[in-house]
Design a protein around this motif. Sequence first.
Motif, mmCIF file in Angstrom:
data_model
loop_
_atom_site.group_PDB
_atom_site.id
_atom_site.type_symbol
_atom_site.label_atom_id
_atom_site.label_comp_id
_atom_site.label_asym_id
_atom_site.label_seq_id
_atom_site.Cartn_x
_atom_site.Cartn_y
_atom_site.Cartn_z
ATOM 1 N N PRO A 1 47.570 18.657 11.503
ATOM 2 C CA PRO A 1 46.931 17.668 11.193
ATOM 3 C C PRO A 1 47.814 16.689 11.397
ATOM 4 N N SER A 2 47.666 15.389 12.357
ATOM 5 C CA SER A 2 48.844 14.642 12.275
ATOM 6 C C SER A 2 48.843 13.790 10.986
ATOM 7 N N ARG A 3 49.729 13.025 10.269
ATOM 8 C CA ARG A 3 49.764 12.881 9.632
ATOM 9 C C ARG A 3 50.785 11.170 9.634
ATOM 10 N N ILE A 4 49.494 10.472 10.484
ATOM 11 C CA ILE A 4 49.230 8.982 11.108
ATOM 12 C C ILE A 4 50.019 7.874 9.907
ATOM 13 N N CYS A 5 50.844 7.189 9.881
ATOM 14 C CA CYS A 5 51.446 6.098 9.278
ATOM 15 C C CYS A 5 50.365 5.293 8.981
ATOM 16 N N PRO A 6 50.153 5.288 7.443
ATOM 17 C CA PRO A 6 48.922 4.207 7.443
ATOM 18 C C PRO A 6 49.152 3.059 7.379
ATOM 19 N N GLY B 1 49.696 4.665 13.892
ATOM 20 C CA GLY B 1 50.176 5.515 14.885
ATOM 21 C C GLY B 1 50.843 4.411 15.801
ATOM 22 N N PHE B 2 50.495 3.182 16.113
ATOM 23 C CA PHE B 2 50.942 2.388 17.095
ATOM 24 C C PHE B 2 52.523 2.092 16.712
ATOM 25 N N ALA B 3 53.299 2.343 16.644
ATOM 26 C CA ALA B 3 54.424 2.226 16.167
ATOM 27 C C ALA B 3 55.527 1.177 16.947
ATOM 28 N N SER B 4 55.619 1.203 17.954
ATOM 29 C CA SER B 4 56.208 0.113 18.597
ATOM 30 C C SER B 4 55.339 -0.680 19.380
ATOM 31 N N VAL B 5 55.212 -2.025 19.440
ATOM 32 C CA VAL B 5 55.175 -2.855 20.033
ATOM 33 C C VAL B 5 55.329 -4.236 20.571
ATOM 34 N N VAL B 6 55.452 -4.652 21.836
ATOM 35 C CA VAL B 6 55.689 -5.589 21.712
ATOM 36 C C VAL B 6 54.623 -6.906 22.206
ATOM 37 N N ILE B 7 55.540 -8.278 21.151
ATOM 38 C CA ILE B 7 54.499 -9.438 21.119
ATOM 39 C C ILE B 7 55.282 -10.485 21.962
ATOM 40 N N ALA B 8 53.821 -11.100 22.716
ATOM 41 C CA ALA B 8 54.656 -12.488 23.779
ATOM 42 C C ALA B 8 54.681 -14.179 23.351
ATOM 43 N N THR B 9 55.693 -14.519 22.527
ATOM 44 C CA THR B 9 55.800 -15.226 22.000
ATOM 45 C C THR B 9 54.778 -16.417 22.242
ATOM 46 N N PRO C 1 58.502 -0.616 9.902
ATOM 47 C CA PRO C 1 59.172 -0.614 9.130
ATOM 48 C C PRO C 1 58.956 0.676 8.196
ATOM 49 N N THR C 2 57.877 1.212 8.182
ATOM 50 C CA THR C 2 57.606 2.276 8.072
ATOM 51 C C THR C 2 57.788 3.526 7.979
ATOM 52 N N CYS C 3 57.488 3.933 9.055
ATOM 53 C CA CYS C 3 57.530 5.114 9.850
ATOM 54 C C CYS C 3 58.583 4.937 10.585
ATOM 55 N N HIS C 4 59.651 3.508 11.133
ATOM 56 C CA HIS C 4 60.597 3.529 12.113
ATOM 57 C C HIS C 4 60.259 3.866 13.389
ATOM 58 N N GLY D 1 55.523 6.737 14.629
ATOM 59 C CA GLY D 1 53.906 6.935 14.000
ATOM 60 C C GLY D 1 53.435 7.956 13.118
ATOM 61 N N THR D 2 54.339 8.775 12.499
ATOM 62 C CA THR D 2 53.771 9.786 11.736
ATOM 63 C C THR D 2 54.959 9.648 10.393
ATOM 64 N N ILE D 3 55.033 10.013 9.818
ATOM 65 C CA ILE D 3 55.423 9.933 8.541
ATOM 66 C C ILE D 3 54.922 11.560 7.778
ATOM 67 N N ALA D 4 56.010 12.125 6.842
ATOM 68 C CA ALA D 4 56.432 12.789 6.016
ATOM 69 C C ALA D 4 54.877 13.479 4.970
ATOM 70 N N ARG D 5 54.976 14.369 4.755
ATOM 71 C CA ARG D 5 53.550 14.959 4.270
ATOM 72 C C ARG D 5 53.789 13.768 2.922
#
Length: 61
Positions: free
Chosen positions: A8-13, A17-25, A42-45, A48-52
């Motif tokens: 099972p994937s360990r999705i970043c809380p 899971g949406f680790a990289s986004v682009v925000i319109a200014t 900053p949590t999962c760098h 999208g997933t983190i260590a157990r």
Amino acid sequence: MPQHSHAPSRICPNCSGFASVVIATGVRRRDGSRATVPVTCPTCHGAGTIARPLATTAKAA
């Protein structure tokens, strides 16, 4: 034929899971395109997933 079960994937809380986004200014350039800013979690760098151990102790938002 047996089916493989994946761990099972360990999705970043923090980013769900949406680790990289682009925000319109909101600023428009001369050619009419919008200026954007790339942001990574900053949590999962950006993974999208983190260590157990982190997944079991992190609080879900």
